[in-house]
Scaffold this motif. Structure first.
Motif, PDB file in Angstrom:
ATOM      1  N   ALA A  85       0.662  -1.321  -0.009  1.00 49.70           N
ATOM      2  CA  ALA A  85      -0.091   0.010   0.071  1.00 49.70           C
ATOM      3  C   ALA A  85       0.890   1.171  -0.111  1.00 49.70           C
ATOM      4  N   SER A  88       1.718   2.575  -3.513  1.00 49.80           N
ATOM      5  CA  SER A  88       0.741   2.689  -4.456  1.00 49.80           C
ATOM      6  C   SER A  88       0.457   3.990  -4.685  1.00 49.80           C
ATOM      7  N   GLU A  91      -2.446   5.518  -1.822  1.00 49.45           N
ATOM      8  CA  GLU A  91      -1.957   5.504  -0.461  1.00 49.45           C
ATOM      9  C   GLU A  91      -2.734   6.703   0.415  1.00 49.45           C
ATOM     10  N   LEU A  94      -6.190   6.023   1.674  1.00 49.03           N
ATOM     11  CA  LEU A  94      -6.549   4.703   2.598  1.00 49.03           C
ATOM     12  C   LEU A  94      -6.216   5.294   4.113  1.00 49.03           C
ATOM     13  N   LEU A 105      -2.234  -3.936  -1.340  1.00 49.06           N
ATOM     14  CA  LEU A 105      -3.848  -3.629  -2.015  1.00 49.06           C
ATOM     15  C   LEU A 105      -3.488  -4.697  -3.317  1.00 49.06           C
ATOM     16  N   TYR A 107      -4.435  -4.861  -7.131  1.00 48.13           N
ATOM     17  CA  TYR A 107      -4.478  -4.033  -8.332  1.00 48.13           C
ATOM     18  C   TYR A 107      -4.949  -4.910  -9.582  1.00 48.13           C
ATOM     19  N   CYS A 140      -4.571  -6.988   3.376  1.00 55.38           N
ATOM     20  CA  CYS A 140      -4.985  -6.283   2.063  1.00 55.38           C
ATOM     21  C   CYS A 140      -6.100  -5.316   2.552  1.00 55.38           C
ATOM     22  N   ARG A 141      -6.131  -4.075   2.145  1.00 56.14           N
ATOM     23  CA  ARG A 141      -7.064  -2.971   2.663  1.00 56.14           C
ATOM     24  C   ARG A 141      -8.159  -2.474   1.215  1.00 56.14           C
ATOM     25  N   ALA A 142      -7.727  -2.850   0.104  1.00 56.55           N
ATOM     26  CA  ALA A 142      -8.269  -2.499  -0.957  1.00 56.55           C
ATOM     27  C   ALA A 142      -8.196  -3.059  -2.322  1.00 56.55           C
ATOM     28  N   TYR A 144      -8.126  -2.168  -6.420  1.00 55.45           N
ATOM     29  CA  TYR A 144      -8.194  -0.603  -6.824  1.00 55.45           C
ATOM     30  C   TYR A 144      -7.739  -0.804  -8.385  1.00 55.45           C
ATOM     31  N   VAL A 186     -11.751   2.583  -6.346  1.00 57.21           N
ATOM     32  CA  VAL A 186     -11.388   1.630  -5.258  1.00 57.21           C
ATOM     33  C   VAL A 186     -12.436   0.865  -4.584  1.00 57.21           C
ATOM     34  N   TYR A 188     -12.976  -1.085  -0.913  1.00 53.10           N
ATOM     35  CA  TYR A 188     -12.210  -1.269   0.415  1.00 53.10           C
ATOM     36  C   TYR A 188     -12.522  -2.736   0.867  1.00 53.10           C
TER      37      TYR A 188
END
Length: 260
Positions: A85, A88, A91, A94, A105, A107, A140-142, A144, A186, A188
């Motif tokens: 992240a 990226s 960033e 987030l 993340l 992608y 992992c947070r998202a 995108y 994105v 989340y």
């Protein structure tokens, strides 16, 4: 994501769609399908990485109700890469825990479905596979991706699937001598969230759009002044919004970076 061209393979029977990882035996059809769906040629290294799972995770869709020799042939695909992240371009979108440095993340690189199998929910199912996979990664947070500005079906699809359009990137793609804008979407996961409220995100998006128009007007005016004063002519290199990494410059001979 570029708008795919038409691929005519008629479906005469009720399809039985199954999703599976892409494997080495898919190499030829994967290369051919990318060539048919997208107006650029991807490097062979990209396909080798996909089928061998080298830094790329992928899923394919097959119709098991096709004739035997085609029952395991790809009719859709999605490819993704896991990135840190902190490295990226999203960033700033987030909300981070200061003590966590391992957040990642997913992608989306490419997503495609051949023409005769569209409107069957295959693209949505492939995206669901990506979201499910991203959700299974505790770090992992998202998820995108970028969507080229004229690909209205893709824009509608991602909005319908609750992706947030958080930024417009001006002159992001350069394809065969022409610039195209991109939208950044994105989704989340795992308590990942934007540091902004939904209203603040909308305000941020509008602010970027307005600043982009002002910058474009300023560039055009400067260009006009230079032409009037008989300065040497120059080619605009385009501009990007803050926090964007490398601009995608794509030609028929290849691309600097894969995209959707």
């Amino acid at each position: 994501m570029l708008h795919p061209s038409m691929v005519n393979i008629k479906v005469h029977r009720r399809p039985v769609i199954v999703y599976r990882p892409i494997q080495p035996s898919d190499l030829a059809i994967l290369e051919r399908t990318h060539g048919e769906l997208f107006p650029i040629r991807y490097e062979s290294e990209f396909f080798q990485n996909v089928v061998n799972g080298q830094d790329i995770v992928s899923w394919g869709a097959v119709d098991q109700n096709r004739p035997n020799e085609q029952s395991d042939e790809l009719i859709g695909f999605v490819t993704v890469r896991i990135i840190p992240a902190k490295d990226s371009e999203v960033e700033d979108l987030l909300s981070f825990e200061a003590s966590r440095t391992d957040q990642t993340l997913v992608y989306i690189l490419t997503l495609g479905v051949i023409d005769s199998y569209r409107n069957l929910g295959i693209a949505s199912s492939l995206i669901h596979e990506v979201i499910k996979y991203a959700s299974s990664l505790s770090s992992c947070r998202a998820v995108y991706l970028h969507v080229i500005s004229y690909n209205n079906p893709a824009i509608h699809l991602y909005k319908k699937m609750s992706f947030q359009c958080v930024r417009r990137l001006y002159n992001f793609y350069y394809i065969n001598g022409q610039y195209y804008d991109s939208y950044l979407f994105v989704y989340y996961v795992n308590v990942g969230r934007s540091p902004c409220s939904p209203l603040e995100l909308v305000t941020l998006f509008v602010t970027y759009a307005r600043s982009g128009l002002k910058s474009l007007a300023a560039k055009l005016w400067k260009n006009k002044e230079r032409m009037i004063s008989k300065w040497p002519k120059y080619k605009e290199s385009g501009y990007l919004l803050p926090t964007v990494q490398t601009k995608r410059i794509l030609t028929n001979e290849g691309s600097r970076r894969q995209f959707v």
